[in-house]
Write a protein that holds these residues in place. Sequence first.
Motif, mmCIF file in Angstrom:
data_model
loop_
_atom_site.group_PDB
_atom_site.id
_atom_site.type_symbol
_atom_site.label_atom_id
_atom_site.label_comp_id
_atom_site.label_asym_id
_atom_site.label_seq_id
_atom_site.Cartn_x
_atom_site.Cartn_y
_atom_site.Cartn_z
ATOM 1 N N TRP A 81 0.880 -0.985 0.276
ATOM 2 C CA TRP A 81 -0.215 -0.062 0.112
ATOM 3 C C TRP A 81 0.816 1.173 -0.486
ATOM 4 N N GLN B 144 2.282 2.111 -3.339
ATOM 5 C CA GLN B 144 1.464 2.419 -3.787
ATOM 6 C C GLN B 144 1.013 4.179 -3.866
ATOM 7 N N GLN C 252 -2.150 5.439 -5.957
ATOM 8 C CA GLN C 252 -2.837 5.792 -5.005
ATOM 9 C C GLN C 252 -3.388 7.578 -4.715
ATOM 10 N N LYS D 239 -8.196 -1.938 0.890
ATOM 11 C CA LYS D 239 -9.283 -2.998 -0.075
ATOM 12 C C LYS D 239 -10.065 -2.156 -0.535
ATOM 13 N N TRP E 80 -10.185 1.287 -2.051
ATOM 14 C CA TRP E 80 -9.709 1.763 -2.990
ATOM 15 C C TRP E 80 -9.798 0.891 -4.062
ATOM 16 N N ARG E 81 -9.023 -0.486 -3.937
ATOM 17 C CA ARG E 81 -8.780 -1.163 -5.168
ATOM 18 C C ARG E 81 -9.765 -1.837 -5.929
#
Length: 450
Positions: free
Chosen positions: A389, A392, A398, A415, A417-418
């Motif tokens: 995370w 990213q 992100q 979770k 966000w993805r």
Amino acid sequence: MSWVRSRYLLLGEREYRDGAGRRVRMAYSTRQARLFALDAETAARLAGGELGGLGEERLRELAARQAVVDEAEDELAAVLGAYREGSDAAGSRAVTVMPTSYCNMACGYCGQEHFKAPVDRARVDRVAARVEALLADPATEEVVVTWFGGEPLLALRVVREMTGRFLAAAAQHGTRYRARLVTNGSLLTDRTLRELHHELRVEALEVTLDGPQEVHDRRRLKRNGRGSFHRTVGVLARAVREGTVPGLRVGIRINVDEENEEHVPDLLADLACFGLASPQVEVHPMPVHSWGNDVSAVEIGARRYAEREAGWLRLARALGLGFPTMPNVVKRTTCVATSTRREILDPAGRVYSCSEHPLVPGAAREGVVATVDQLTGAAPRPRGEFDDWYEQVGDGSQQCGRCPLLPVCGGGCPKLWRAGHMPCPSVRFNWAERMDAAAADLGLVPVGAG
């Protein structure tokens, strides 16, 4: 040294007068999770980026609050570095233990699939042995156990047995042991609550109430058709009134969606009437979101939810209920899923990295990172799908790297966000109203009022 305003400083727009009659504005350093008042001139200079006239001594005072920083500092890298350090800290271990896969409720918005299964003594032993290994590790300073479900109080005997082993191991190895428990509250009794706190060392209890009696008992009806509102609230109210569990922190979670949002004020009023306006109790409204199940018909949009929540905050504080204004802790790690020093153990001994995987159809199978039999001693769990995370966030994949709330939020839920959802906390959208509430707590009077 050349100073610049921190990218992690929030400045309120409204001016107030303090007790000495000075004009001030509220400020919040997310790198310290600290609220404070600034004189209006300093606030204006910070807002405009004109720091030259503040003087070195004043700038160093602001730097101590991380309101200003050296322009050479890469603040995002510093914040992510602190997250990685906290996530990798060998001395702090956290385990979520699920003593049962069953729940005595069947809430419509819950994404878990509950089922009854006999207690497997061998599996209980293997799960307990995993936590004992963490407590015995010389590198471990503290182990925090969260009892989660299903409904963990359905397996109170297992909780008792495991806790006895954990406390013995903690005493033998000189390791701090702490526990918290998440429950629907329907099985609480005065005696059970005292046992949880005094004997089973539960320091924090999270109980869900979704509205006043009629609403709560409709949304969170037990499988036997009975409601639980009055029983749950009665136990908590007696404990607060009689002081039987003085060290226990109680969080009242309110799962909010379109079906009950209009009833939250009534619940707050009821809680105050029952005597739960106490420093021991905090109210935590939370918007309902998908666990892989479809809640789109009732889910509330983030901005609308934040607007409603700001009103609940004002009401709660007027009633004397605990309702945090701004986050008061800088996060060490975003969540269980971003630290291999944290893990979830289900009743079958499967190891997960994300709390929204166990008992969730599909995810319960795909989200397994190991079994307790595959873990050696106190070795960290294997990396899960969200342990990258911070990489990213750092490389811009992100958007959280651009948000001033990152130090106290961590990105919310990797979770979600993805999965294409935006799990930003409500404070992102209503921090100005929250600052107004904090100013009132400090006795500040809005300029022009009265």
